[in-house]
Design an enzyme around this catalytic site. Structure first.
Site, mmCIF file in Angstrom:
data_model
loop_
_atom_site.group_PDB
_atom_site.id
_atom_site.type_symbol
_atom_site.label_atom_id
_atom_site.label_comp_id
_atom_site.label_asym_id
_atom_site.label_seq_id
_atom_site.Cartn_x
_atom_site.Cartn_y
_atom_site.Cartn_z
ATOM 1 N N ASP A 120 11.910 12.624 5.979
ATOM 2 C CA ASP A 120 12.351 11.689 4.373
ATOM 3 C C ASP A 120 13.995 11.653 4.720
ATOM 4 O OD1 ASP A 120 11.406 9.601 3.006
ATOM 5 O OD2 ASP A 120 10.297 11.572 2.136
ATOM 6 N N ASP B 168 6.818 2.935 1.090
ATOM 7 C CA ASP B 168 5.598 3.108 0.704
ATOM 8 C C ASP B 168 4.514 2.209 1.014
ATOM 9 O OD1 ASP B 168 7.254 5.945 1.368
ATOM 10 O OD2 ASP B 168 6.353 6.627 -0.613
HETATM 11 C C1 GLA Z 1 8.538 9.304 0.449
HETATM 12 C C2 GLA Z 1 7.624 8.675 2.534
HETATM 13 C C3 GLA Z 1 6.641 9.425 1.711
HETATM 14 C C4 GLA Z 1 6.269 9.950 0.978
HETATM 15 C C5 GLA Z 1 6.657 10.848 0.601
HETATM 16 C C6 GLA Z 1 6.582 13.222 -0.185
HETATM 17 O O1 GLA Z 1 8.296 8.415 -0.235
HETATM 18 O O2 GLA Z 1 8.038 7.574 2.189
HETATM 19 O O3 GLA Z 1 5.582 8.779 2.691
HETATM 20 O O4 GLA Z 1 6.121 11.334 2.289
HETATM 21 O O5 GLA Z 1 8.396 10.260 0.096
HETATM 22 O O6 GLA Z 1 7.554 12.455 -1.060
#
Ligand code: GLA
Length: 395
Positions: free
Chosen positions: A154, A209
Site C-alpha cells: 500500500d 478504493d
Molecule cells: C488502502 C487500500 C485498501 C486497503 C486499506 C487498508 O485504502 O487501498 O485496499 O488495503 O488501505 O487499510
C-alpha cells in the site's frame, strides 16, 4: 593515457549490466500469466480479522467450489501486524493470530491454496500499523520464511517519497528471494503505475478504493463500480500476461447491490482481465452470488491466455459496448446498461465486425446457450436496469 581510456570505456560498458543487477527481473511471467484470483479480507472485514476467520474462509473457498473454479490466494489485508522485535522483524498480532503467521500459512497451503499478506511502502500502513519503509529486505525475507506467496503493498504514510522510486525497493527485495512472491502494487493509480510497475510487479491498482455501490457518485471519497470502470478506459495497452491493471477487489455480494449490478460488476471485471479478488464473506454467501463468482464461461473470459484487457468499443450514453479479444480469434462482447430503465437492445454485427469478417457462432455466456451466428443481421436481448449481456463470438 591509453590505459585510462580503456579502463573508463570498460567501466562505462559494464554500467548497463550493473544497473540491471540493481533491479533484477522478477519471475513474473510464470507467476501471474493470467490475472490472479483469490479472496482478500479488506472489503468485508476491514480490521476485524483473526486466525480462525482466515481458516474458515480457506475452508469455505474449498467447500463452496471457489477453489475448483480457480480462486487460489487467501490474502489478509491491513491490521495483522503490531510492532517490530529487537531484530526489526515484523510481529503479528498474537492476540488475533495466536498460532503465528507461519502456522496460518501452512494451514492455507494444506488446503491447496496460496497465502497473501499486506504491507505498506511508507512508515505505517493505512491503519497505522508498522510499514515496510527501511525494512524492505528483512520483511521480504520474513514473508519468504513464512511461505507467503503474494504481497499487496500500500501507499499510506509515504511523506514526500516518489512511488516510482520507492516501489522498486520492495520489488528488488522480493526478486532477490529464492521464493516466488506475486507483487501487487497498491498506490491507487498515483503517478501512473502502469508505466513503471510492469518492470517489477505483477499487478497495480489503477484507482482509489472501490465502494460496494454501483453508481453512487459524489457521496464519498471512494469510488463506485461505474466510476472505477470509467477510469480503465485507455489502460488496456498496459495489461498482458504477467502484468495486470487492477481496478480493485470485487464487491460482488457486498453492500446493497442488486443481482443485476453484481452480475454487471463481475462481468466487467472479467472483461477488463482484472485480478479477481472476492471481497465478500465466503462463509455466508447467497447461491446467486456464488453462481456469479464461479461462472465458468465468464471466468474463461477473464483467464483467457491471450491476456488482452477488454476495451470500450462504443459509448451511446447509457449503453456501452465493451470488447475483449480472446485466444484463437474469439471475442467477448459485453453490453452494459447504465440507465435507470430496462431496454431491448440489438447488437448489429455489421457495426461491430469489420466487413468480410469471419463468421462467428454467437453464444450467450450467462445462459451458456448458442444463439445463432454473425451471418444473422443482429442479436436482440433485454438489458435490465444496470444489467449486462455477455456474448462470446466463437470462431
Ligand atoms: C488502502 C487500500 C485498501 C486497503 C486499506 C487498508 O485504502 O487501498 O485496499 O488495503 O488501505 O487499510
Amino acid at each position: 593515457m591509453m590505459k585510462h581510456f580503456l579502463l573508463i570505456s570498460l567501466l562505462l560498458c559494464s554500467l548497463p549490466l550493473w544497473s540491471q543487477k540493481e533491479l533484477p527481473p522478477i519471475q513474473k511471467k510464470q507467476l501471474a500469466l493470467t490475472p490472479p484470483m483469490g479472496w482478500n479480507s479488506w472489503n468485508y472485514f476491514a480490521c476485524d480479522i483473526n486466525e480462525q476467520l482466515v481458516r474458515d474462509i480457506a475452508d469455505a473457498m474449498v467447500s463452496t467450489g471457489m477453489k475448483d473454479a480457480g480462486y487460489e490466494y487467501i490474502v489478509i489485508d491491513d491490521c495483522w501486524q503490531v510492532a517490530r522485535d529487537e531484530n526489526d522483524r515484523i510481529i503479528e498480532d498474537r492476540e488475533r493470530f495466536p498460532s503465528g503467521m507461519k502456522a496460518l500459512v501452512d494451514y492455507v497451503h494444506s488446503k491447496g491454496l496460496k497465502f497473501g499478506i499486506y504491507s505498506d511502502a511508507g512508515r505505517k500502513t493505512c491503519q497505522e500499523r508498522p510499514g515496510s519503509l527501511g525494512y524492505e529486505e528483512i520483511d521480504a525475507r520474513t514473508y519468504a520464511k513464512w511461505g507467503v506467496d503474494y504481497l499487496k503493498y500500500d501507499w499510506c504514510h509515504h511523506g514526500f517519497l516518489s512511488s516510482r522510486k520507492t516501489y522498486p525497493i520492495m520489488g528488488r527485495a522480493l526478486a532477490e528471494l529464492d521464493h516466488p512472491i506475486v507483487f501487487s502494487v497498491c498506490n491507487w493509480g498515483w503517478s501512473k503505475p502502469w508505466e513503471w510497475a510492469p518492470d517489477f510487479a505483477h499487478l497495480w491498482r489503477t484507482t482509489i478504493d472501490i465502494e460496494p455501490c454501483f453508481d453512487c457518485r459524489g457521496k464519498m471519497v471512494h469510488k463506485s463500480v461505474m466510476q472505477i470502470l470509467d477510469k480503465q478506459v485507455g489502460l488496456e495497452k498496459y495489461a498482458g500476461p504477467g502484468q495486470w491493471n487492477d481496478p480493485d477487489m470485487l464487491q460482488v455480494g457486498n453492500g446493497e447491490m442488486t443481482f443485476e449490478e453484481n452480475r454487471a460488476h463481475f462481468a466487467l471485471w472479467c472483461m477488463l482481465a482484472a485480478p479477481l479478488m472476492a471481497g465478500n464473506d465466503l462463509r455466508n454467501m447467497d447461491k446467486e452470488v456464488l453462481e456469479i463468482l464461479t461462472h465458468d464461461e465468464l471466468l474463461a473470459i477473464n483467464q483467457d491466455k491471450l491476456g488482452k484487457q477488454g476495451y470500450k468499443h462504443t459509448d451511446e450514453g447509457d449503453i456501452e459496448v465493451w470488447v475483449k479479444d480472446l485466444e484463437g480469434g474469439d471475442k467477448a462482447v459485453c453490453v452494459l446498461n447504465r440507465g435507470e430503465e430496462a431496454v431491448d437492445w440489438s447488437l448489429k454485427w455489421n457495426q461491430l465486425l469489420p466487413e468480410g469478417s469471419t463468421t462467428y457462432r454467437v453464444r450467450d455466456v450467462w445462459e451458456r446457450k448458442d444463439m445463432g451466428s454473425t451471418t444473422d443481421e443482429s442479436y436482440t436481448f433485454q438489458l435490465g436496469v444496470h444489467g449486462v449481456q455477455v456474448v462470446r463470438l466463437v470462431k
